[in-house]
Scaffold this active site. Structure first.
Site: not given
Ligand SMILES: C[S@@+](CC[C@H](N)C(=O)[O-])C[C@H]1O[C@@H](n2cnc3c(N)ncnc32)[C@H](O)[C@@H]1O
Length: 203
Positions: A44, A69, A119, A123, A155
Protein backbone atom coordinates in the site's frame (compact mmCIF):
# COMPACT_ATOMS: atom_id res chain seq x y z
CA UNK A 1 7.86 22.16 15.40
CA UNK A 2 10.95 24.31 15.98
CA UNK A 3 11.22 27.40 13.78
CA UNK A 4 14.34 27.40 11.59
CA UNK A 5 17.14 29.41 13.13
CA UNK A 6 17.89 32.28 10.70
CA UNK A 7 21.53 32.16 11.83
CA UNK A 8 21.92 28.49 10.87
CA UNK A 9 22.85 28.24 7.18
CA UNK A 10 20.85 25.75 5.08
CA UNK A 11 22.71 22.51 4.28
CA UNK A 12 25.01 22.74 1.31
CA UNK A 13 24.09 20.82 -1.84
CA UNK A 14 26.74 18.12 -1.24
CA UNK A 15 25.47 17.65 2.35
CA UNK A 16 21.90 17.41 1.11
CA UNK A 17 22.82 14.87 -1.59
CA UNK A 18 24.81 12.82 0.91
CA UNK A 19 21.81 12.82 3.23
CA UNK A 20 19.60 11.46 0.44
CA UNK A 21 22.15 8.79 -0.48
CA UNK A 22 22.42 7.68 3.16
CA UNK A 23 18.64 7.54 3.49
CA UNK A 24 18.37 5.43 0.32
CA UNK A 25 21.15 3.10 1.46
CA UNK A 26 19.43 2.64 4.84
CA UNK A 27 16.13 1.87 3.10
CA UNK A 28 17.81 -0.69 0.81
CA UNK A 29 19.32 -2.37 3.87
CA UNK A 30 15.98 -2.44 5.70
CA UNK A 31 14.25 -3.92 2.65
CA UNK A 32 16.99 -6.53 2.17
CA UNK A 33 16.56 -7.66 5.80
CA UNK A 34 12.78 -7.61 5.53
CA UNK A 35 12.71 -9.69 2.35
CA UNK A 36 15.71 -12.05 2.33
CA UNK A 37 13.98 -14.48 -0.07
CA UNK A 38 12.17 -14.01 -3.38
CA UNK A 39 8.57 -13.12 -2.58
CA UNK A 40 5.42 -11.56 -4.04
CA UNK A 41 3.96 -8.92 -1.76
CA UNK A 42 0.89 -6.73 -1.27
CA UNK A 43 1.92 -3.07 -1.12
CA UNK A 44 0.00 0.00 0.00
CA UNK A 45 1.44 3.34 -1.12
CA UNK A 46 0.58 6.30 1.12
CA UNK A 47 -0.90 4.02 3.78
CA UNK A 48 -1.42 6.82 6.31
CA UNK A 49 -2.42 5.39 9.70
CA UNK A 50 -2.59 1.87 8.27
CA UNK A 51 -6.30 1.24 8.85
CA UNK A 52 -6.93 -0.32 5.46
CA UNK A 53 -3.87 -2.55 5.25
CA UNK A 54 -4.24 -3.75 8.84
CA UNK A 55 -7.79 -4.88 8.13
CA UNK A 56 -6.64 -6.39 4.85
CA UNK A 57 -3.75 -8.28 6.47
CA UNK A 58 -6.11 -9.74 9.07
CA UNK A 59 -8.36 -11.01 6.31
CA UNK A 60 -5.47 -12.32 4.18
CA UNK A 61 -3.00 -13.91 6.62
CA UNK A 62 -1.30 -15.81 3.78
CA UNK A 63 -0.12 -12.57 2.08
CA UNK A 64 2.97 -10.58 3.02
CA UNK A 65 1.87 -6.95 3.30
CA UNK A 66 3.91 -3.76 3.28
CA UNK A 67 2.59 -0.24 3.82
CA UNK A 68 4.68 2.88 3.18
CA UNK A 69 4.10 6.52 3.96
CA UNK A 70 6.15 9.70 4.21
CA UNK A 71 4.95 10.67 7.68
CA UNK A 72 6.81 9.19 10.66
CA UNK A 73 3.92 9.49 13.12
CA UNK A 74 1.50 7.74 10.78
CA UNK A 75 3.93 4.86 10.32
CA UNK A 76 4.42 4.63 14.09
CA UNK A 77 0.64 4.40 14.60
CA UNK A 78 0.24 1.87 11.82
CA UNK A 79 3.09 -0.28 13.18
CA UNK A 80 1.55 -0.20 16.66
CA UNK A 81 -1.72 -1.53 15.19
CA UNK A 82 0.06 -4.39 13.43
CA UNK A 83 1.97 -5.29 16.59
CA UNK A 84 -1.10 -5.09 18.84
CA UNK A 85 -2.92 -7.52 16.55
CA UNK A 86 0.06 -9.84 16.26
CA UNK A 87 0.27 -9.51 12.47
CA UNK A 88 3.83 -10.63 11.76
CA UNK A 89 3.14 -10.72 8.00
CA UNK A 90 2.35 -6.97 7.96
CA UNK A 91 5.03 -4.29 8.06
CA UNK A 92 4.98 -0.52 7.75
CA UNK A 93 7.94 1.57 6.65
CA UNK A 94 8.56 5.27 6.43
CA UNK A 95 9.51 5.69 2.78
CA UNK A 96 8.76 7.72 -0.29
CA UNK A 97 6.97 5.58 -2.87
CA UNK A 98 9.56 5.91 -5.66
CA UNK A 99 12.48 5.45 -3.29
CA UNK A 100 10.82 2.31 -1.94
CA UNK A 101 10.64 0.84 -5.46
CA UNK A 102 14.32 1.56 -5.99
CA UNK A 103 15.19 -0.01 -2.64
CA UNK A 104 13.28 -3.28 -3.06
CA UNK A 105 15.53 -6.24 -3.74
CA UNK A 106 15.17 -7.51 -7.30
CA UNK A 107 13.44 -10.81 -6.37
CA UNK A 108 10.67 -8.94 -4.52
CA UNK A 109 7.64 -8.70 -6.81
CA UNK A 110 4.45 -6.72 -6.36
CA UNK A 111 1.31 -8.83 -6.57
CA UNK A 112 -1.23 -6.28 -5.36
CA UNK A 113 -0.72 -2.53 -5.12
CA UNK A 114 -3.17 -0.32 -3.26
CA UNK A 115 -3.43 3.45 -3.35
CA UNK A 116 -6.30 4.91 -1.32
CA UNK A 117 -7.13 8.60 -1.19
CA UNK A 118 -3.73 9.85 -2.39
CA UNK A 119 -3.14 13.58 -2.05
CA UNK A 120 -5.03 15.07 -5.04
CA UNK A 121 -2.83 18.15 -5.61
CA UNK A 122 -5.84 19.95 -7.17
CA UNK A 123 -4.01 22.92 -8.72
CA UNK A 124 -2.86 22.28 -12.27
CA UNK A 125 0.69 23.43 -11.61
CA UNK A 126 0.91 20.84 -8.81
CA UNK A 127 -0.34 17.87 -10.83
CA UNK A 128 3.28 16.80 -11.29
CA UNK A 129 3.30 15.95 -7.56
CA UNK A 130 0.56 13.36 -7.88
CA UNK A 131 1.68 9.81 -7.20
CA UNK A 132 -0.14 8.54 -10.26
CA UNK A 133 2.05 9.38 -13.27
CA UNK A 134 2.66 7.32 -16.42
CA UNK A 135 6.33 6.85 -15.52
CA UNK A 136 5.60 5.75 -11.98
CA UNK A 137 3.01 3.24 -13.21
CA UNK A 138 5.65 1.90 -15.62
CA UNK A 139 8.07 1.51 -12.69
CA UNK A 140 5.39 -0.29 -10.68
CA UNK A 141 4.82 -2.65 -13.61
CA UNK A 142 8.58 -3.33 -13.79
CA UNK A 143 8.42 -4.61 -10.21
CA UNK A 144 5.10 -6.41 -10.58
CA UNK A 145 4.16 -10.03 -11.17
CA UNK A 146 2.50 -10.85 -14.52
CA UNK A 147 -0.86 -11.16 -12.74
CA UNK A 148 -0.46 -8.02 -10.63
CA UNK A 149 -3.37 -5.74 -9.80
CA UNK A 150 -3.33 -2.01 -9.09
CA UNK A 151 -6.19 -0.76 -6.91
CA UNK A 152 -6.93 2.98 -6.81
CA UNK A 153 -9.56 4.85 -4.79
CA UNK A 154 -10.21 8.59 -4.43
CA UNK A 155 -12.96 11.04 -3.50
CA UNK A 156 -11.47 13.57 -5.94
CA UNK A 157 -13.40 13.50 -9.22
CA UNK A 158 -10.67 15.09 -11.32
CA UNK A 159 -7.91 12.85 -9.91
CA UNK A 160 -10.12 9.86 -10.62
CA UNK A 161 -10.45 10.93 -14.28
CA UNK A 162 -6.72 11.67 -14.48
CA UNK A 163 -5.91 8.15 -13.27
CA UNK A 164 -8.55 6.53 -15.48
CA UNK A 165 -7.13 8.25 -18.57
CA UNK A 166 -3.54 7.38 -17.73
CA UNK A 167 -4.45 3.73 -17.13
CA UNK A 168 -6.55 3.54 -20.29
CA UNK A 169 -3.61 4.67 -22.43
CA UNK A 170 -0.90 2.91 -20.46
CA UNK A 171 1.12 0.18 -22.21
CA UNK A 172 1.58 -1.79 -18.96
CA UNK A 173 -1.85 -1.62 -17.29
CA UNK A 174 -5.45 -2.13 -18.33
CA UNK A 175 -8.61 -1.32 -16.42
CA UNK A 176 -10.77 -4.30 -15.52
CA UNK A 177 -14.30 -4.55 -14.20
CA UNK A 178 -13.19 -6.67 -11.28
CA UNK A 179 -14.69 -5.69 -7.92
CA UNK A 180 -12.73 -3.96 -5.19
CA UNK A 181 -11.27 -6.93 -3.32
CA UNK A 182 -11.74 -5.97 0.33
CA UNK A 183 -13.52 -3.26 2.28
CA UNK A 184 -12.16 -1.56 5.39
CA UNK A 185 -12.57 2.17 5.88
CA UNK A 186 -9.27 3.99 5.81
CA UNK A 187 -8.78 7.12 7.94
CA UNK A 188 -9.56 9.36 4.96
CA UNK A 189 -12.39 7.25 3.65
CA UNK A 190 -14.07 7.72 7.00
CA UNK A 191 -14.07 11.48 6.41
CA UNK A 192 -15.61 11.24 2.93
CA UNK A 193 -19.21 10.90 1.78
CA UNK A 194 -18.33 9.52 -1.62
CA UNK A 195 -15.45 8.02 -3.59
CA UNK A 196 -14.69 6.10 -6.76
CA UNK A 197 -12.48 3.09 -7.32
CA UNK A 198 -10.52 1.61 -10.20
CA UNK A 199 -9.04 -1.85 -10.55
CA UNK A 200 -6.43 -2.51 -13.20
CA UNK A 201 -4.27 -5.46 -14.13
CA UNK A 202 -0.95 -5.81 -15.85
CA UNK A 203 -1.15 -6.16 -19.60
C1 LIG B 1 -4.70 11.79 1.98
S1 LIG B 1 -3.63 10.72 2.82
C2 LIG B 1 -4.45 9.15 2.70
C3 LIG B 1 -3.92 8.16 3.71
C4 LIG B 1 -4.60 6.78 3.66
N1 LIG B 1 -4.37 6.11 2.40
C5 LIG B 1 -6.07 6.89 3.96
O1 LIG B 1 -6.88 6.63 3.04
O2 LIG B 1 -6.41 7.22 5.09
C6 LIG B 1 -2.29 10.54 1.67
C7 LIG B 1 -1.07 9.88 2.30
O3 LIG B 1 -0.10 9.66 1.29
C8 LIG B 1 1.17 9.94 1.84
N2 LIG B 1 2.07 10.23 0.71
C9 LIG B 1 1.99 11.28 -0.13
N3 LIG B 1 2.93 11.22 -1.07
C10 LIG B 1 3.64 10.10 -0.82
C11 LIG B 1 4.75 9.47 -1.43
N4 LIG B 1 5.33 10.02 -2.51
N5 LIG B 1 5.23 8.32 -0.91
C12 LIG B 1 4.65 7.77 0.18
N6 LIG B 1 3.58 8.32 0.80
C13 LIG B 1 3.08 9.45 0.31
C14 LIG B 1 0.93 11.11 2.77
O4 LIG B 1 1.94 11.23 3.74
C15 LIG B 1 -0.43 10.74 3.37
O5 LIG B 1 -0.32 10.01 4.56
Amino acid sequence: MTAPNPETPPPSLPDYLRHIQERQAALRETCAKLFPEPIAITLELGCGHGHYLTGYAQAYPQETCLGVDLVTKRIAKASAKAEKRGLAHLRFLKAEARELLEALPEPVRLEKIFMLFPDPWPKKRHHKNRMVQPGFLADLAQHATPEARFFFRTDHEEYFEWTREILTEHPDWEITDEPWPFEERSFFQDLMDDWQSLVSKRR
